[in-house]
Design an enzyme around this catalytic site. Structure first.
Site, mmCIF file in Angstrom:
data_model
loop_
_atom_site.group_PDB
_atom_site.id
_atom_site.type_symbol
_atom_site.label_atom_id
_atom_site.label_comp_id
_atom_site.label_asym_id
_atom_site.label_seq_id
_atom_site.Cartn_x
_atom_site.Cartn_y
_atom_site.Cartn_z
ATOM 1 N N ASN A 9 5.452 -2.795 28.695
ATOM 2 C CA ASN A 9 6.428 -2.390 29.703
ATOM 3 C C ASN A 9 5.710 -1.445 30.666
ATOM 4 O OD1 ASN A 9 8.515 -1.344 31.182
ATOM 5 N ND2 ASN A 9 9.506 -0.286 29.473
ATOM 6 N N TRP A 10 5.388 -1.974 31.843
ATOM 7 C CA TRP A 10 4.592 -1.176 32.781
ATOM 8 C C TRP A 10 5.442 -0.131 33.506
ATOM 9 C CZ3 TRP A 10 1.111 -5.421 35.574
ATOM 10 C CH2 TRP A 10 0.316 -6.047 34.605
ATOM 11 N N LYS A 11 6.741 -0.216 33.384
ATOM 12 C CA LYS A 11 7.653 0.735 34.046
ATOM 13 C C LYS A 11 7.329 0.801 35.552
ATOM 14 C CE LYS A 11 8.181 3.036 29.659
ATOM 15 N NZ LYS A 11 8.559 4.236 28.939
ATOM 16 N N HIS A 97 16.912 -0.815 28.490
ATOM 17 C CA HIS A 97 15.873 0.164 28.165
ATOM 18 C C HIS A 97 16.464 1.577 28.247
ATOM 19 C CE1 HIS A 97 12.351 2.722 28.514
ATOM 20 N NE2 HIS A 97 11.727 1.772 27.833
ATOM 21 N N GLU A 99 15.476 4.229 29.528
ATOM 22 C CA GLU A 99 15.439 4.880 30.847
ATOM 23 C C GLU A 99 16.553 4.356 31.746
ATOM 24 O OE1 GLU A 99 11.293 4.063 31.264
ATOM 25 O OE2 GLU A 99 10.983 5.511 29.655
ATOM 26 N N GLU A 169 13.841 1.628 20.024
ATOM 27 C CA GLU A 169 13.030 2.632 20.714
ATOM 28 C C GLU A 169 13.738 3.982 20.660
ATOM 29 O OE1 GLU A 169 10.181 0.688 23.694
ATOM 30 O OE2 GLU A 169 12.082 0.907 24.717
ATOM 31 N N GLY A 175 7.221 7.915 25.514
ATOM 32 C CA GLY A 175 6.423 8.650 26.494
ATOM 33 C C GLY A 175 6.137 10.085 26.107
ATOM 34 N N SER A 215 5.668 5.572 22.068
ATOM 35 C CA SER A 215 4.315 6.089 21.834
ATOM 36 C C SER A 215 3.499 5.234 20.872
ATOM 37 C CB SER A 215 4.371 7.547 21.370
ATOM 38 O OG SER A 215 4.999 8.353 22.355
ATOM 39 N N GLY A 236 4.668 1.107 26.192
ATOM 40 C CA GLY A 236 4.709 1.633 27.554
ATOM 41 C C GLY A 236 3.323 2.078 27.996
ATOM 42 N N GLY A 237 3.051 3.375 27.861
ATOM 43 C CA GLY A 237 1.811 3.967 28.363
ATOM 44 C C GLY A 237 0.552 3.202 27.981
HETATM 45 P P1 PGA Z 1 5.790 4.511 25.549
HETATM 46 O O1 PGA Z 1 7.047 3.674 26.136
HETATM 47 O O2 PGA Z 1 4.959 3.529 24.751
HETATM 48 O O3 PGA Z 1 5.064 5.031 26.762
HETATM 49 O O4 PGA Z 1 6.353 5.585 24.691
HETATM 50 C C1 PGA Z 1 7.668 2.665 25.389
HETATM 51 C C2 PGA Z 1 8.832 2.093 26.139
HETATM 52 O O5 PGA Z 1 9.541 2.854 26.806
HETATM 53 O O6 PGA Z 1 9.084 0.875 26.112
#
Ligand code: PGA
Length: 253
Positions: A9-11, A97, A99, A169, A175, A215, A236-237
């Site tokens: 997930n590149w956000k 998600h 966010e 999640e 994050g 994470s 994500g990251g």
């Molecule tokens: P993260 O994000 O790996 O940066 O914690 C995961 C996600 O939000 O899908």
């Protein structure tokens, strides 16, 4: 047997150039990393979807969107439909998600409409669920995840469920660098699978892939995916670095 699934997930990251470089790097390395034994997807921002779909080409890397709207077309300024995503080669769509739930304010009801519209439009939704830190500390994790799962899947029969991937999640792990322990994650994954048995049947529950996200990184991927109900990772990251993402794909084999 559930095939492991690793999705990036590149956000709201990358630009025109780096999105293509990242996609090409992942596409060229992922077969070496895992052959065909892992499902791999990347979810770039909307505006780079088409270029990324072209960059991954016929590799084993699929493309997903980070969100969509539930209506098929019409006066919904700024929104994108399932048909549009399908049209440009999207296979997956993340729905709900954290966010979008907690920053943008999406409700379970809206997310349910998106999941249903994704399936109806031929996309494979990844429904995200997960509790806030305060909810975990108040021992509400099970109640929150149960509500998000039941409301997110409301109205979907078992045939439609077969198009859906669930992602657990925990919001406090996203994050933050704080990963749920494999045991903490496994407990919630097991809860989700048991809920699916009750809502559907044994077979549907056994066949549904449940990813962990929060994470995830090369150093913890294998241990997380080693747990019986953790079928892959939503990353994500660490999905923004070719080497890290390929190492996570390799850990899924
Ligand atoms: P993260 O994000 O790996 O940066 O914690 C995961 C996600 O939000 O899908």
């Amino acid at each position: 047997m559930r095939k492991p699934f690793v999705a990036g997930n590149w956000k709201m990251n990358t630009d025109g150039r780096s999105s293509i470089e990242l996609a090409e790097g992942i596409a060229s390395g992922s077969v070496d990393a895992a052959g065909q034994s892992v499902t791999v997807a990347v979810c770039p921002p909307f505006v780079y979807l088409q270029a990324v779909a072209k960059a991954v080409g016929t590799s084993n890397v699929a493309v997903g969107a980070q969100d969509m709207y539930f209506e098929p077309n019409g006066a919904f300024t700024g929104e994108i439909s399932a048909a549009m995503l399908k049209d440009i080669g999207c296979v997956y769509c993340i729905c709900g998600h954290s966010e979008r739930r907690h920053v943008i304010g999406e409700t379970d009801e809206l997310i349910n409409k998106k999941v249903a519209a994704a399936v109806a439009g031929g996309l494979l939704p990844i429904l995200c669920v997960g509790e806030l830190l305060a909810e975990r500390e108040a021992s509400q994790t099970d109640a929150v995840v149960t509500r998000q799962l039941k409301e997110g899947l409301a109205g979907l029969n078992s045939e439609k469920l077969s198009a859906v991937t669930i992602a657990y999640e925990p919001v406090w792990a996203i994050g933050t660098g704080v990963t749920a322990t494999p045991q903490q994650a496994q407990e919630v994954h097991e809860l989700i699978r048991n809920l699916l048995t009750g809502m559907y049947d044994d077979q549907s529950a056994r066949e549904t892939r449940i990813l962990y996200g929060g994470s995830a990184k090369p150093g913890n991927a294998a241990e997380l995916m080693g747990r019986p109900d953790i079928d892959g990772l939503l990353v994500g990251g660490a999905s923004l670095k070719v080497d890290d993402f390929l190492a996570i794909i390799q850990a899924a084999v």
